[in-house]
Design a protein around this motif. Structure first.
Motif, short mmCIF file in Angstrom:
data_model
loop_
_atom_site.label_atom_id
_atom_site.label_comp_id
_atom_site.label_asym_id
_atom_site.label_seq_id
_atom_site.Cartn_x
_atom_site.Cartn_y
_atom_site.Cartn_z
N TYR A 53 15.30 -13.89 53.22
CA TYR A 53 15.81 -13.16 52.05
C TYR A 53 17.20 -12.56 52.33
O TYR A 53 17.48 -12.07 53.42
CB TYR A 53 14.84 -12.05 51.65
CG TYR A 53 14.45 -11.14 52.79
CD1 TYR A 53 15.22 -10.03 53.11
CD2 TYR A 53 13.32 -11.41 53.56
CE1 TYR A 53 14.87 -9.21 54.16
CE2 TYR A 53 12.97 -10.59 54.62
CZ TYR A 53 13.76 -9.50 54.91
OH TYR A 53 13.42 -8.69 55.97
N HIS A 55 20.53 -10.33 50.23
CA HIS A 55 21.21 -9.74 49.08
C HIS A 55 22.35 -8.90 49.62
O HIS A 55 22.50 -8.71 50.83
CB HIS A 55 20.25 -8.90 48.22
CG HIS A 55 19.56 -7.81 48.98
ND1 HIS A 55 18.20 -7.70 49.08
CD2 HIS A 55 20.05 -6.76 49.71
CE1 HIS A 55 17.87 -6.66 49.81
NE2 HIS A 55 18.99 -6.06 50.20
N TYR A 194 23.86 -10.64 44.37
CA TYR A 194 23.42 -11.97 44.79
C TYR A 194 24.36 -13.01 44.20
O TYR A 194 24.63 -13.00 42.99
CB TYR A 194 21.99 -12.25 44.33
CG TYR A 194 21.43 -13.54 44.88
CD1 TYR A 194 20.94 -13.60 46.19
CD2 TYR A 194 21.41 -14.70 44.12
CE1 TYR A 194 20.44 -14.78 46.71
CE2 TYR A 194 20.90 -15.89 44.63
CZ TYR A 194 20.43 -15.92 45.93
OH TYR A 194 19.95 -17.09 46.46
N SER A 198 23.47 -19.26 45.70
CA SER A 198 23.00 -18.96 47.06
C SER A 198 24.13 -18.58 48.00
O SER A 198 25.29 -18.93 47.80
CB SER A 198 22.20 -20.12 47.67
OG SER A 198 23.07 -21.11 48.21
N HIS A 317 11.45 -12.63 45.30
CA HIS A 317 12.83 -12.97 44.95
C HIS A 317 13.01 -13.17 43.45
O HIS A 317 14.07 -12.81 42.89
CB HIS A 317 13.22 -14.24 45.71
CG HIS A 317 14.61 -14.71 45.48
ND1 HIS A 317 15.72 -14.08 46.03
CD2 HIS A 317 15.11 -15.74 44.75
CE1 HIS A 317 16.82 -14.71 45.66
NE2 HIS A 317 16.48 -15.72 44.88
#
Length: 461
Positions: A53, A55, A194, A198, A317
């Protein structure tokens, strides 16, 4: 200058980008088939998802700078985050000070005390006086034993396992200062960033930009050793995919590998410096990612303060980025940081999933295994250095005792915790330090870090 960079993660790519921006040459060698290191991705529902994960906090100015430089700022979204705490069989909201006041698992006095100490740590800038005390000793004294045992002790145990009572209070202070900085002056709900597409897209684009600027980026490139001439680092012995090993000559070498890997690449390092490298304990990040056909909870970030639950956090997520980005799947990370002597470290994909399943029913009594569409297992060996007391005095210098050889890795990120933002900053700073050592001027300023009283003043720059 011509510089060889070992590692194509955030620090290595940022260092190469900085060297090229300053008018020099850089070549990056990454052992894996992909860039991004711990921010690498895999495919889910036609989109890319991080294996671990990721962010951004609003305080992550270095990563935000990279995203702007690459022209990807239109993809960076700032999204309200919902935080929870699983304690004594129920999920407690933990996003705002009001949520803390509602946390009736401890007394009102303990809640107020916990809140006041958190505010104190947020405002504190001099972390050096915390260097010689562990979090396990400092926190019970100031927040109270009941509050510590309800919240912070389970989280420290989950994060660091058997090392939980070794962790320096400075590390804990850094986590509090960083987390609350994302909530602004009002300390309301936090907003997290974010890049839609990606983090992997960000680092792939950075690799492309490095090539466009005249640098080189090689994947599946195995660095065998640092080449030495007359006691100085003068190149790298490298084996590219499908080729025989060869020596590439450089004016300087910058490694961004974990400390134990670096020690093996440069056996000529003196024992005093090698001891700093090999004395670092790393924990592995073990991630189980579930694709579900429905959400498990309504929370994005779930801290687990329950010793009977075998993972430290449940990060949903798609309670942050909508499931439509991933073909409609709801994505859940079950996160752990494990020593190699932990039984879970040695479990394979199926064994670990089976071990975790009963605890999902604790988070949601309606959960059924049929909700799982697919599952994925990822492990990063050098994810979390164990930051003990007096840690600053044990950080290996960026300038190694071998002329022309430099190190920039996560053990040197302090008092901030490791992460893509601080790895970017570390790589850029190491590149500028290297250039200054060789008499080259550098232009431009680095973004101002949030934690002002940083260890950087005690290091090489």
């Amino acid at each position: 200058m011509k510089v060889g960079v070992i590692g194509g993660g955030a620090a290595g790519l940022a260092a190469a980008f900085e060297l090229l921006r300053q008018g020099h040459d850089a070549q990056v060698f990454e052992r894996s088939a992909f860039l991004g290191g711990q921010a690498s991705t895999f495919d889910v529902g036609g989109s890319r998802l991080e294996k671990g994960y990721h962010h951004l906090f609003t305080s992550d100015v270095d990563m935000a700078w990279v995203i702007r430089e690459l022209g990807l700022e239109n993809k960076l979204e700032w999204i309200p985050s919902k935080v929870g705490l699983f304690h004594k069989g129920r999920i407690w909201d933990f996003s705002t000070p009001k949520d803390l006041l509602k946390f009736s698992a401890i007394s009102l006095v303990d809640r107020l005390r916990l809140g006041l100490v958190t505010l104190y740590l947020r405002r504190r800038r001099n972390w050096r006086t915390l260097e010689n005390v562990t979090a396990a000793k400092w926190l019970p004294r100031f927040v109270g034993k009941r509050a510590y045992e309800a919240i912070w002790e389970p989280l420290l145990r989950g994060k660091f396992g058997q090392h939980y009572n070794e962790i320096g209070m400075t590390w804990f202070w850094g986590k509090i200062a960083l987390r609350l900085a994302s909530r602004g002056r009002s300390l309301g709900g936090e907003r997290l960033g974010y890049p839609i597409g990606s983090f992997g897209e960000v680092f792939d684009t950075l690799g492309e930009r490095i090539r466009e600027m005249g640098g080189e980026v090689h994947t599946e490139a195995n660095v065998l050793s640092v080449a030495m001439t007359g006691g100085n680092a003068t190149g790298l012995e490298i084996q590219l995919a499908g080729e025989h090993p060869s020596i590439r000559r450089f004016d300087a070498v910058l490694s961004t590998t974990p400390s134990w890997v670096f020690a093996s690449l440069a056996p000529e390092l003196p024992s005093s410096y090698r001891e700093l490298l090999t004395g670092t304990t790393y924990l592995a990040a073990v991630m189980m990612i579930l694709e579900l056909d429905r959400p498990l909870t309504t929370t994005y970030w779930m801290n687990i303060a329950d010793s009977e639950v075998p993972f430290v956090a449940a990060i949903e997520h798609t309670n942050f980025v909508p499931p439509e980005h991933y073909g409609g799947s709801h994505l859940l990370y079950l996160a752990n940081y494990l020593d190699k002597d932990n039984l879970m470290y040695h479990m394979n994909h199926d064994e670990l999933l089976e071990h975790y399943l009963p605890s999902l029913k604790k988070l949601n009594p309606d959960f059924d295994e049929s909700w799982i569409k697919s599952s994925h297992y990822h492990r990063e060996e050098a994810a979390q250095p164990v930051n003990g007391t007096a840690y600053a005095s044990r950080i290996p210098a960026h300038r190694t005792p071998i002329e022309g050889l430099y190190l920039a890795n996560t053990t040197q990120i302090f008092p901030e915790d490791r992460g893509t933002n601080y790895s970017v900053r570390l790589g850029r700073k190491a590149a500028r330090l290297l250039l200054e050592d060789y008499g080259h001027g550098v232009t431009g300023e680095l973004p101002q870090p949030v934690i002002l009283d940083s260890i950087t003043s005690a290091l090489d720059w």
